[in-house]
Scaffold this motif. Structure first.
Motif, short mmCIF file in Angstrom:
data_model
loop_
_atom_site.label_atom_id
_atom_site.label_comp_id
_atom_site.label_asym_id
_atom_site.label_seq_id
_atom_site.Cartn_x
_atom_site.Cartn_y
_atom_site.Cartn_z
N ALA A 137 1.04 -0.90 -0.31
CA ALA A 137 -0.03 -0.37 0.76
C ALA A 137 0.82 1.29 0.04
CB ALA A 137 -0.89 -0.14 1.64
N LEU A 138 2.02 1.20 1.50
CA LEU A 138 3.03 2.69 0.66
C LEU A 138 3.64 2.73 -0.29
CD1 LEU A 138 3.86 3.35 4.70
CD2 LEU A 138 2.36 4.95 2.99
N VAL A 174 3.04 1.91 -2.97
CA VAL A 174 1.73 2.47 -4.12
C VAL A 174 1.35 4.07 -4.03
CG1 VAL A 174 -0.24 2.49 -5.46
CG2 VAL A 174 0.37 0.24 -4.77
N VAL A 175 0.79 4.28 -2.99
CA VAL A 175 0.50 6.16 -2.95
C VAL A 175 1.89 6.23 -3.08
CG1 VAL A 175 -1.92 5.15 -1.61
CG2 VAL A 175 0.62 5.36 -0.34
N THR A 176 3.24 6.28 -2.23
CA THR A 176 4.19 7.28 -2.22
C THR A 176 4.94 7.22 -3.75
OG1 THR A 176 5.58 5.26 -1.58
CG2 THR A 176 4.83 6.87 -0.22
N ILE A 218 3.04 8.00 -6.50
CA ILE A 218 2.49 9.25 -7.09
C ILE A 218 3.09 10.04 -6.93
CG2 ILE A 218 0.00 10.34 -7.98
CD1 ILE A 218 -1.32 8.26 -5.55
N THR A 219 3.73 10.51 -6.26
CA THR A 219 4.83 11.60 -5.93
C THR A 219 5.42 12.02 -6.98
OG1 THR A 219 4.32 11.09 -3.51
CG2 THR A 219 5.86 12.69 -4.05
N GLU A 254 5.87 10.70 -10.04
CA GLU A 254 5.22 11.04 -10.90
C GLU A 254 5.02 12.70 -11.12
OE1 GLU A 254 1.97 9.35 -12.85
OE2 GLU A 254 3.43 9.35 -14.66
N TYR A 295 4.63 11.16 6.18
CA TYR A 295 5.38 9.94 5.63
C TYR A 295 5.57 9.41 6.98
CZ TYR A 295 5.52 10.36 0.54
OH TYR A 295 5.32 10.30 -0.81
N ILE A 329 -2.15 7.84 -13.01
CA ILE A 329 -0.26 8.16 -13.44
C ILE A 329 -0.43 8.47 -15.20
CG2 ILE A 329 1.15 7.23 -12.89
CD1 ILE A 329 0.51 7.44 -10.62
N TYR A 366 3.77 20.09 -18.82
CA TYR A 366 3.82 17.92 -17.96
C TYR A 366 3.99 19.81 -17.06
CZ TYR A 366 6.00 15.31 -14.45
OH TYR A 366 6.26 14.88 -13.28
N LEU A 388 -1.90 15.68 -4.16
CA LEU A 388 -0.96 14.14 -3.48
C LEU A 388 -1.76 13.82 -1.80
CD1 LEU A 388 2.68 15.28 -4.79
CD2 LEU A 388 0.99 13.25 -5.07
N ILE A 395 -2.31 9.97 -1.11
CA ILE A 395 -1.94 9.21 -0.88
C ILE A 395 -2.64 8.97 0.85
CG2 ILE A 395 0.28 9.05 1.29
CD1 ILE A 395 1.91 11.34 -1.39
#
Lengths: 448, 342
Positions: free
Chosen positions: A63-64, A66-68, A70-71, A73, A415, B61, B75, B90, B94
């Motif tokens: 889980a962590l 995946v979500v981190t 996104i940051t 990108e 975090y 994404i 971008y 974000l 998260i």
């Protein structure tokens, strides 16, 4: 601190945090898939319980990761807008391919794996976790081809005030990226193998579920040894590639100041960066450094003095990280070898010292992979794209000190909190051990 | 067709599909506090989105990655100019993902209560912020040779907030309909009634948005130049009306499908008005980011087109398979049987 320094710090914090979870995902997905395959093939309920137990820890960690991600990108555009604008033509491609070819695979099928136990056949269910494992490893390939390009830029021309791609094949066959990929994923397997061995050893010391944890330990030990050897071998090739294409990084890794042929390796070495020399350099193996760099004892190793000061990476942190990484890596290969042999010994459970060592060794590969990234990324400085673009020229122009300062504090707090909760949950579920009651777990339906 | 135009269409489709798919996850998420009366009902709602939320988020994404690969300058500027808004986005995404995974891992009212609040807030904020961001893109950002002359507060202008509200209302109806489809009994009925009720503010905000767009943006210029394009907003409006018509006829699946079409065509309506801009400058059109002045090279666009035409159909194929597997509503029995459920 200025916007540049804070942006670099933020990138380091978010990326290193992200990489706490990714290596375990890379390796534990493979191990979980292995256990489930064994279950499907043998019908042995212990393998099902192993799949569920290690799979649960896998998910808490996943889980962590995946979500981190996104940051990762978003922050190229947010904090490194000049970089993104300058290299997006070639750097954006592997990122977009990573999302379409790999992220979808892992993210869609992880849902099927978690919720699909009674909705699809046993075999199909095992296939979904293999698809997750394949997807995560494939995404590592694409992101490391992107990173490999930053280390050794290929397949582009400078045109229209930016780096434009003119050879896609060169980008995706970049040897630097491929070696880095192999070195990184195999070290991820080490993280997972030591994770499993550490937890298994903890339970074996308490004589909990002896069969369950001995089998887990046995599989993980072999996985650790094989991947450890692969990490070593790819690391050796990686060093050769670095000596060839990133001489400043190589020189910093070994604190070499003067260019020399038949260069020795000093086992005991203290860099003196201010005076451009080594304060101490003894216990030397003649020609070893040349051999490491070129597989040839007479090869010429470039010294840092060949390069202007403003084009050298910070020597001490790169040097220390590299030494420590190699030392820990070697130690872990040794531990894996002992583990493979010891687990087959009939008095294995009485070998308490070793079991305690394996519990204590759980964090070692985590530390080692972070050190590896410090070598890779600090060693590339002052370049963001080696020889093409300086890090200082890549930072966003429109972002203020307050914004980056605020986001850095925000990321650190968020975090930190989520990381603490995640570790708490991992410890809780790892200590709890596998579910005893196998009823309610077996009804995996056979769907024709 | 020019590759820039191909990628403009793909760009619009990726965002539209993302909003259609994550829209119901976000909507279900922020309505969960209103809809669910107890822990079991909350779990039913979370598990109704459980198998699909992660796969749906990847469309974001991909939309971001496609923007990077096809329109790198857009971008770079879009993400750095809207720094603070994106940061909040974000953080929300998260927290939302982690909350789904962690909520059920410890039994305890405080623990679950905290994650329940986290799910509501972290689902509501993205809905609002995506709307605010797109409202400002439709309107144009204050940018010229000197860069960007604005911040988080300048994004919160009336039109930006209105678009934010539009997204919130769209996702609320969408999420309530999804929840109604994916649950049974009383919870399903309540969700259906809530969707019916929420449709009225959605209609009002949508009409206000269509009017304000004429006043605050130049989106209609393209439509006036080529009136057949009005078909796109017409479909959006018709689909929106169909949502309520199907709800009155008690056909939730058809209402949900109409809601999907509504979201897709709301995005298409805005993006069609933007063409050929990706982000117009509200100060001087010479500094607008267009699909021509911000795109990648022809070579890169060609490679990316091949990649997209290979992988996107594959992704769509297996996603359809997954939605078919999980087509049945989530019941209390499922929660008891599946120990891995959230």
């Amino acid at each position: 601190m200025d916007v540049l320094a804070l942006s670099r710090l933020q990138f380091a914090v978010t990326t290193m945090f992200h990489f706490i979870f990714v290596p375990l995902t890379l390796g534990l997905s493979v191990l979980t898939a292995w256990f489930e395959t064994k279950y499907v093939r043998t019908g042995d309920a212990t393998y099902l319980r192993m799949t569920k137990f290690w799979g649960k820890l896998f998910l808490i960690n996943f889980a962590l990761g995946v979500v981190t991600g996104i940051t990762q990108e978003f922050q190229f555009g947010m904090n490194w807008a000049e970089y993104s604008r300058y290299v997006g033509d070639i750097f954006g491609a592997p990122l977009a391919i990573e999302a379409t070819a790999a992220f979808f695979l892992e993210s869609v099928f992880i849902g099927v794996w978690i919720f699909g136990w009674d909705k699809i056949s046993k075999t199909a269910h095992a296939v979904t976790i293999w698809l997750v494992a394949f997807g995560t490893n494939l995404s590592a390939l694409w992101i490391l081809l992107a990173n490999g390009w930053m280390q050794k830029p290929v397949g582009f021309v400078l045109r229209n005030g930016r780096a434009e791609m003119n050879d896609f094949l060169a980008l995706i066959t970049n040897p630097y990226g491929w070696i880095k990929f192999l070195h990184t994923v195999t070290s991820g397997y080490m993280v997972a193998a030591f994770f499993v061995m550490g937890i298994a050893a903890w339970h074996l010391l308490r004589k909990n579920e002896i069969d369950f944890f001995t089998r887990s330990f046995k599989t993980a030990a072999m996985f650790a040894l094989l991947s450890g050897l692969a990490v070593g071998a790819t690391g050796d090739f990686h060093a050769v590639e670095i000596a060839k294409v990133q001489p400043t990084k190589f020189a910093a890794m070994e604190s070499v100041w003067e260019t020399q042929k038949n260069a020795p390796m000093h086992l005991l070495l203290v860099p003196d960066e201010a005076n451009e020399r080594n304060a101490v350099a003894t216990a030397s193996i003649p020609g070893m450094l040349s051999f490491m760099a070129f597989h040839d004892v007479n090869g010429e190793v470039k010294g840092l003095k060949e390069f202007p000061k403003e084009e050298r990476p910070p020597v001490l942190p790169v040097f220390l990280s590299f030494r420590l990484m190699v030392a820990l890596g070697t130690l872990m290969i040794g531990l894996s070898l002992v583990a493979v042999i010891a687990v087959r010994w009939k008095h294995f459970l009485n070998f308490k010292l070793f079991l305690w060592i394996m519990v204590a060794a759980l964090p070692l590969p985590y530390i080692t992979v972070q050190l590896g990234w410090l070598v890779a990324e600090l060693g590339r400085q002052p370049w963001v794209v080696y020889g093409v673009l300086k890090t200082a020229d890549g930072v966003s122009q429109s972002v203020s000190l307050l914004q980056v300062g605020g986001s850095l504090v925000g990321f650190t707090l968020l975090y930190g909190l989520l990381g603490a909760i995640d570790i708490y949950l991992l410890v809780k579920y790892a200590k709890k051990g596998p579910d005893n009651d196998t009823t309610g777990m077996i009804p995996v339906k056979e769907v024709a | 067709m020019e590759l820039q135009i191909t990628w403009f269409v793909l760009w619009a489709v990726l965002w539209a599909v993302y909003f259609m798919l994550d829209g119901f996850v976000l909507g279900t998420g922020f309505l969960s506090g209103i809809l669910a009366k107890n822990d079991t009902e909350k779990r039913l709602l979370i598990n109704s989105v459980g198998p699909v939320w992660d796969g749906n988020e990847v469309w974001l994404i991909t939309a971001g990655g496609a923007t990077f690969a096809a329109f790198p300058t857009t971008y770079a500027l879009m993400f750095s100019y809207m720094y603070t808004a994106l940061l909040l986005l974000l953080f929300s995404l998260i927290v939302r993902g982690v909350a789904f995974e962690f909520r059920g891992k410890i039994e305890g009212e405080q623990w679950k209560g905290a994650w329940d609040r986290a799910i509501m807030i972290s689902s509501f904020l993205p809905a609002l912020l995506f709307g605010v961001a797109f409202g400002n893109i439709f309107k144009g950002l204050p940018m010229d040779a000197g860069g960007h002359h604005g911040g988080l507060l300048s994004l919160l202008n009336p039109y930006g907030i209105l678009t934010g509200l539009l997204f919130v209302c769209l996702f609320a109806v969408h999420g309530a309909l999804y929840a109604s489809l994916k649950t049974v009994g009383d919870l399903s009925k309540r969700a259906f009634e809530l969707a019916k009720m929420l449709w009225i503010p959605l209609l009002l905000v949508a009409l206000l948005f269509l009017g304000a767009t004429a006043y605050s943006t130049k989106l209609y210029d393209n439509y006036l130049a080529a009136p057949y394009l009005f078909l796109i907003p017409a479909i959006a409006v018709l689909a929106l009306v169909a949502v309520q018509a199907y709800m009155i006829a008690n056909k939730p699946l058809k209402a949900f499908s109409a809601s999907c079409v509504t979201i897709l065509f709301v995005v298409f309506t805005g993006v069609t008005g933007l063409f050929p801009n990706l982000i117009p400058s509200s100060l001087d059109p010479a500094y607008s980011l267009t699909i021509y002045n911000s795109s990648s090279s022809q070579y890169t666009l060609t490679i990316m087109t091949v990649v997209a035409f290979i992988f996107v159909p594959i992704v769509i194929a297996y996603k359809i398979w997954v939605y078919r597997i999980f087509r049945a509503p989530v019941t209390e029995q499922d929660l008891l049987e599946n120990k891995e459920a959230y």
